[in-house]
Design an enzyme around this catalytic site. Structure first.
Site, short mmCIF file in Angstrom:
data_model
loop_
_atom_site.label_atom_id
_atom_site.label_comp_id
_atom_site.label_asym_id
_atom_site.label_seq_id
_atom_site.Cartn_x
_atom_site.Cartn_y
_atom_site.Cartn_z
N LEU A 155 -1.57 4.94 -6.46
CA LEU A 155 -2.62 3.93 -6.57
C LEU A 155 -2.19 2.57 -6.02
O LEU A 155 -3.04 1.76 -5.66
CB LEU A 155 -3.06 3.79 -8.03
CG LEU A 155 -4.28 4.61 -8.49
CD1 LEU A 155 -5.56 4.17 -7.80
CD2 LEU A 155 -4.07 6.09 -8.30
N CYS A 156 -0.91 2.32 -5.96
CA CYS A 156 -0.43 1.03 -5.45
C CYS A 156 -0.84 0.85 -3.99
O CYS A 156 -1.43 -0.16 -3.61
CB CYS A 156 1.08 0.93 -5.61
SG CYS A 156 1.63 0.88 -7.34
N ASN A 157 -0.51 1.83 -3.17
CA ASN A 157 -0.93 1.76 -1.78
C ASN A 157 -2.45 1.71 -1.66
O ASN A 157 -3.00 0.96 -0.84
CB ASN A 157 -0.39 2.96 -1.00
CG ASN A 157 -0.94 3.01 0.41
OD1 ASN A 157 -0.57 2.22 1.28
ND2 ASN A 157 -1.87 3.92 0.66
N TYR A 174 -3.75 -1.76 -2.49
CA TYR A 174 -3.39 -2.70 -1.42
C TYR A 174 -4.32 -2.52 -0.23
O TYR A 174 -4.87 -3.50 0.30
CB TYR A 174 -1.93 -2.45 -1.02
CG TYR A 174 -1.25 -3.60 -0.32
CD1 TYR A 174 -1.80 -4.88 -0.28
CD2 TYR A 174 -0.01 -3.41 0.30
CE1 TYR A 174 -1.13 -5.92 0.34
CE2 TYR A 174 0.66 -4.45 0.92
CZ TYR A 174 0.09 -5.70 0.94
OH TYR A 174 0.75 -6.73 1.56
#
Length: 218
Positions: free
Chosen positions: A150-152, A155
């Site tokens: 989920l971080c990518n 972003y």
């Protein structure tokens, strides 16, 4: 003093996900938003904690960003195995179905946003951010890979929102190590750690928010 026109930075974190029952990015995002230092500088920040799921975060991200109308976005994610901060330089328009989200789901599509660019680079002052972190005594590095989770996704969604709307909004994602345990919470022989404390991380993230706010209002 903070006023209605104070430059606003949107600071986001994530809630729990498999194997991480307490996600420190949620607490840290709120700590940055509540920083008295920002208010003294005539700046403001708003925190939002996303559920760590593709369906919820993907659906909510555009509305959260639009409602805040920020001059800059600072997104936080946890990198549990890291011992330093990673300042991410780009988000990729792709998913990898390696790990389930908090709902037990994996992304159904290979692209996060079909029709959008394959990758987007941050226009935030990344070099200055990295230098400020190191001056504060924290270990930090630039990273070209925001991961496969989920971080990518967050972003890329945020960068794509800025691109699609034509906003000259600096956006950056910072991966954080687990904060060091508070003194006295572990036996003496286990206290030695190189990880930064909550206080150190909060101070560093406030510095980043200030740099982003100044860049976003130019």
């Amino acid at each position: 003093m903070e006023g209605p026109d104070a430059p606003l930075v949107l600071v986001t974190g994530f809630g729990p996900y498999p194997k991480v029952r307490v996600n420190p990015t949620a607490t840290l995002a709120r700590a940055v938003a509540g920083s008295p230092r920002l208010r003294r500088l005539g700046l403001s920040a708003r925190a939002h904690v996303f559920e760590t799921s593709y369906a919820a975060a993907g659906a909510q991200a555009p509305g959260v960003i639009a409602a805040a109308a920020p001059v800059a976005c600072l997104h936080l994610g946890l990198a549990p195995r890291e011992r330093m901060l990673r300042v991410e330089t780009r988000g990729e328009n792709r998913t990898r179905a390696l790990s389930p989200d908090v709902r037990g789901n994996r992304p159904a599509l290979r692209a996060l946003r079909p029709g959008s660019p394959a990758a987007l680079r941050s226009a935030a002052p990344l070099g200055a951010i990295l230098a400020a972190l190191r001056r504060a005594g924290l270990k930090a590095r630039l990273s070209n890979d925001a991961g496969a989770y989920l971080c990518n996704a967050m972003y890329f969604w945020s960068l794509d929102e800025a691109r699609a709307s034509g906003a000259r909004r600096p956006v950056v994602f910072v991966h954080l190590p687990r904060p060091a345990p508070a003194p006295g919470t572990l036996p003496r022989r286990r206290r030695k750690t190189v990880r930064p404390t909550d206080a150190e991380l909060t101070a560093a993230l406030v510095d980043i928010a200030i740099a982003l706010a100044r860049a976003g209002r130019r």
